[in-house]
Design a protein around this motif. Structure first.
Motif, PDB file in Angstrom:
ATOM      1  N   GLU A 254       4.086   8.792 -10.428  1.00  0.00           N
ATOM      2  CA  GLU A 254       3.345   7.527 -10.407  1.00  0.00           C
ATOM      3  C   GLU A 254       1.840   7.765 -10.261  1.00  0.00           C
ATOM      4  O   GLU A 254       1.412   8.521  -9.402  1.00  0.00           O
ATOM      5  CB  GLU A 254       3.849   6.673  -9.239  1.00  0.00           C
ATOM      6  CG  GLU A 254       3.233   5.305  -9.141  1.00  0.00           C
ATOM      7  CD  GLU A 254       3.574   4.425 -10.317  1.00  0.00           C
ATOM      8  OE1 GLU A 254       2.625   3.936 -10.966  1.00  0.00           O
ATOM      9  OE2 GLU A 254       4.767   4.234 -10.587  1.00  0.00           O
ATOM     10  N   LYS A 255       1.053   7.125 -11.123  1.00  0.00           N
ATOM     11  CA  LYS A 255      -0.411   7.286 -11.081  1.00  0.00           C
ATOM     12  C   LYS A 255      -1.041   6.334 -10.062  1.00  0.00           C
ATOM     13  O   LYS A 255      -2.048   6.659  -9.447  1.00  0.00           O
ATOM     14  CB  LYS A 255      -1.021   7.033 -12.467  1.00  0.00           C
ATOM     15  CG  LYS A 255      -0.549   8.012 -13.520  1.00  0.00           C
ATOM     16  CD  LYS A 255      -0.994   9.434 -13.201  1.00  0.00           C
ATOM     17  CE  LYS A 255      -0.504  10.394 -14.254  1.00  0.00           C
ATOM     18  NZ  LYS A 255      -0.208  11.702 -13.714  1.00  0.00           N
ATOM     19  N   ASN A 256      -0.469   5.156  -9.926  1.00  0.00           N
ATOM     20  CA  ASN A 256      -0.971   4.164  -8.976  1.00  0.00           C
ATOM     21  C   ASN A 256      -0.687   4.669  -7.556  1.00  0.00           C
ATOM     22  O   ASN A 256       0.469   4.842  -7.162  1.00  0.00           O
ATOM     23  CB  ASN A 256      -0.274   2.825  -9.230  1.00  0.00           C
ATOM     24  CG  ASN A 256      -0.785   1.716  -8.335  1.00  0.00           C
ATOM     25  OD1 ASN A 256      -1.135   1.950  -7.168  1.00  0.00           O
ATOM     26  ND2 ASN A 256      -0.813   0.512  -8.875  1.00  0.00           N
ATOM     27  N   SER A 257      -1.746   4.928  -6.784  1.00  0.00           N
ATOM     28  CA  SER A 257      -1.564   5.538  -5.459  1.00  0.00           C
ATOM     29  C   SER A 257      -0.761   4.654  -4.505  1.00  0.00           C
ATOM     30  O   SER A 257       0.003   5.159  -3.683  1.00  0.00           O
ATOM     31  CB  SER A 257      -2.911   5.898  -4.846  1.00  0.00           C
ATOM     32  OG  SER A 257      -3.662   4.737  -4.574  1.00  0.00           O
ATOM     33  N   GLN A 258      -0.921   3.342  -4.620  1.00  0.00           N
ATOM     34  CA  GLN A 258      -0.184   2.440  -3.741  1.00  0.00           C
ATOM     35  C   GLN A 258       1.322   2.496  -4.041  1.00  0.00           C
ATOM     36  O   GLN A 258       2.144   2.549  -3.125  1.00  0.00           O
ATOM     37  CB  GLN A 258      -0.712   1.017  -3.905  1.00  0.00           C
ATOM     38  CG  GLN A 258      -0.325   0.100  -2.769  1.00  0.00           C
ATOM     39  CD  GLN A 258      -1.083  -1.214  -2.806  1.00  0.00           C
ATOM     40  OE1 GLN A 258      -1.794  -1.501  -3.767  1.00  0.00           O
ATOM     41  NE2 GLN A 258      -0.946  -1.993  -1.761  1.00  0.00           N
ATOM     42  N   LYS A 259       1.662   2.517  -5.323  1.00  0.00           N
ATOM     43  CA  LYS A 259       3.074   2.609  -5.708  1.00  0.00           C
ATOM     44  C   LYS A 259       3.661   3.971  -5.321  1.00  0.00           C
ATOM     45  O   LYS A 259       4.809   4.072  -4.916  1.00  0.00           O
ATOM     46  CB  LYS A 259       3.241   2.371  -7.211  1.00  0.00           C
ATOM     47  CG  LYS A 259       3.057   0.937  -7.613  1.00  0.00           C
ATOM     48  CD  LYS A 259       3.271   0.760  -9.113  1.00  0.00           C
ATOM     49  CE  LYS A 259       3.048  -0.666  -9.547  1.00  0.00           C
ATOM     50  NZ  LYS A 259       3.209  -0.823 -11.005  1.00  0.00           N
ATOM     51  N   LYS A 260       2.853   5.011  -5.449  1.00  0.00           N
ATOM     52  CA  LYS A 260       3.316   6.352  -5.076  1.00  0.00           C
ATOM     53  C   LYS A 260       3.607   6.408  -3.579  1.00  0.00           C
ATOM     54  O   LYS A 260       4.632   6.941  -3.165  1.00  0.00           O
ATOM     55  CB  LYS A 260       2.260   7.405  -5.452  1.00  0.00           C
ATOM     56  CG  LYS A 260       2.694   8.825  -5.134  1.00  0.00           C
ATOM     57  CD  LYS A 260       1.706   9.847  -5.649  1.00  0.00           C
ATOM     58  CE  LYS A 260       2.212  11.259  -5.378  1.00  0.00           C
ATOM     59  NZ  LYS A 260       1.430  12.292  -6.041  1.00  0.00           N
ATOM     60  N   ARG A 261       2.710   5.848  -2.775  1.00  0.00           N
ATOM     61  CA  ARG A 261       2.927   5.816  -1.323  1.00  0.00           C
ATOM     62  C   ARG A 261       4.202   5.059  -0.984  1.00  0.00           C
ATOM     63  O   ARG A 261       4.984   5.482  -0.138  1.00  0.00           O
ATOM     64  CB  ARG A 261       1.733   5.168  -0.617  1.00  0.00           C
ATOM     65  CG  ARG A 261       0.500   6.050  -0.567  1.00  0.00           C
ATOM     66  CD  ARG A 261      -0.526   5.535   0.421  1.00  0.00           C
ATOM     67  NE  ARG A 261      -0.908   4.158   0.196  1.00  0.00           N
ATOM     68  CZ  ARG A 261      -1.982   3.753  -0.498  1.00  0.00           C
ATOM     69  NH1 ARG A 261      -2.793   4.658  -1.019  1.00  0.00           N
ATOM     70  NH2 ARG A 261      -2.258   2.483  -0.649  1.00  0.00           N
ATOM     71  N   LYS A 262       4.407   3.923  -1.660  1.00  0.00           N
ATOM     72  CA  LYS A 262       5.601   3.115  -1.397  1.00  0.00           C
ATOM     73  C   LYS A 262       6.874   3.874  -1.760  1.00  0.00           C
ATOM     74  O   LYS A 262       7.830   3.893  -0.983  1.00  0.00           O
ATOM     75  CB  LYS A 262       5.550   1.789  -2.160  1.00  0.00           C
ATOM     76  CG  LYS A 262       6.771   0.915  -1.882  1.00  0.00           C
ATOM     77  CD  LYS A 262       6.638  -0.444  -2.465  1.00  0.00           C
ATOM     78  CE  LYS A 262       7.834  -1.337  -2.278  1.00  0.00           C
ATOM     79  NZ  LYS A 262       8.860  -0.981  -1.358  1.00  0.00           N
ATOM     80  N   LYS A 263       6.890   4.521  -2.913  1.00  0.00           N
ATOM     81  CA  LYS A 263       8.062   5.295  -3.329  1.00  0.00           C
ATOM     82  C   LYS A 263       8.342   6.421  -2.336  1.00  0.00           C
ATOM     83  O   LYS A 263       9.498   6.672  -1.959  1.00  0.00           O
ATOM     84  CB  LYS A 263       7.867   5.878  -4.730  1.00  0.00           C
ATOM     85  CG  LYS A 263       7.990   4.864  -5.825  1.00  0.00           C
ATOM     86  CD  LYS A 263       7.819   5.514  -7.189  1.00  0.00           C
ATOM     87  CE  LYS A 263       7.959   4.496  -8.299  1.00  0.00           C
ATOM     88  NZ  LYS A 263       7.922   5.097  -9.630  1.00  0.00           N
ATOM     89  N   PHE A 264       7.288   7.085  -1.913  1.00  0.00           N
ATOM     90  CA  PHE A 264       7.416   8.190  -0.957  1.00  0.00           C
ATOM     91  C   PHE A 264       8.003   7.697   0.361  1.00  0.00           C
ATOM     92  O   PHE A 264       8.974   8.262   0.869  1.00  0.00           O
ATOM     93  CB  PHE A 264       6.027   8.816  -0.740  1.00  0.00           C
ATOM     94  CG  PHE A 264       5.997   9.902   0.293  1.00  0.00           C
ATOM     95  CD1 PHE A 264       6.460  11.178  -0.007  1.00  0.00           C
ATOM     96  CD2 PHE A 264       5.499   9.663   1.566  1.00  0.00           C
ATOM     97  CE1 PHE A 264       6.422  12.193   0.938  1.00  0.00           C
ATOM     98  CE2 PHE A 264       5.458  10.673   2.519  1.00  0.00           C
ATOM     99  CZ  PHE A 264       5.926  11.940   2.202  1.00  0.00           C
ATOM    100  N   CYS A 265       7.414   6.647   0.906  1.00  0.00           N
ATOM    101  CA  CYS A 265       7.878   6.121   2.196  1.00  0.00           C
ATOM    102  C   CYS A 265       9.293   5.568   2.114  1.00  0.00           C
ATOM    103  O   CYS A 265      10.123   5.835   2.987  1.00  0.00           O
ATOM    104  CB  CYS A 265       6.921   5.039   2.702  1.00  0.00           C
ATOM    105  SG  CYS A 265       5.312   5.692   3.171  1.00  0.00           S
ATOM    106  N   ASP A 266       9.571   4.811   1.063  1.00  0.00           N
ATOM    107  CA  ASP A 266      10.919   4.235   0.903  1.00  0.00           C
ATOM    108  C   ASP A 266      11.984   5.323   0.861  1.00  0.00           C
ATOM    109  O   ASP A 266      13.039   5.200   1.487  1.00  0.00           O
ATOM    110  CB  ASP A 266      11.002   3.386  -0.369  1.00  0.00           C
ATOM    111  CG  ASP A 266      10.258   2.064  -0.242  1.00  0.00           C
ATOM    112  OD1 ASP A 266       9.823   1.720   0.883  1.00  0.00           O
ATOM    113  OD2 ASP A 266      10.099   1.384  -1.276  1.00  0.00           O
TER     114      ASP A 266
END
Length: 146
Positions: free
Chosen positions: A109-121
């Motif tokens: 994921e390029k979008n940092s916010q989406k990447k953080r969410k995927k990582f945390c989830d």
């Protein structure tokens, strides 16, 4: 039922469910449970310890998920605490670090916010504590920026 319990560690709930499926009467199932406990075929503390070790080492689950799964099986808090002692702190930290690094680098994921969410989830689903997850996310994100 002895063979069923000897094959792998079982909790009381699993044994009761198996006997229910076999249409064993309540009186007989109570006697069978007492027999299994008396002859050490059924031991919830041993089950909880084995469960915690196995789920952590094989499925890489965190303590939160292990606790929740044990509670679903009606395991006592004493046995849950005993089971968590089976996971060494250094082993737990190493597993967490390995999984988090691997997953962070696998997210495209390029979008940092989406990447953080995927990582945390992902890590929260695995059952790792939220403060560990968020701390690791900030650390990895900071290292990525540098």
């Amino acid at each position: 039922m002895e063979a069923y319990c000897a094959y792998q560690e079982r909790c009381h709930e699993e044994v009761i469910e198996k006997m229910r499926a076999m249409a064993v009467s309540r009186e007989d199932s109570s006697e069978i449970i007492v027999h299994l406990i008396a002859h050490n075929f059924l031991n919830e503390e041993r089950f909880a310890q084995s469960f915690a070790r196995g789920k952590h080492r094989i499925k890489k689950w965190g303590k939160t998920r292990i606790v929740n799964e044990l509670k679903l099986r009606n395991i006592s808090q004493y046995n849950i605490n005993s089971a968590l002692k089976e996971i060494a702190d250094d082993e737990y930290e190493l597993t967490f670090d390995t999984i988090s690094l691997k997953h962070w680098h696998s997210i495209t994921e390029k979008n940092s916010q989406k990447k953080r969410k995927k990582f945390c989830d992902f890590l929260l689903r695995k059952g790792f504590e939220s403060q560990l997850v968020y701390q690791k996310m900030k650390e990895l994100e900071h290292n990525e920026i540098l």
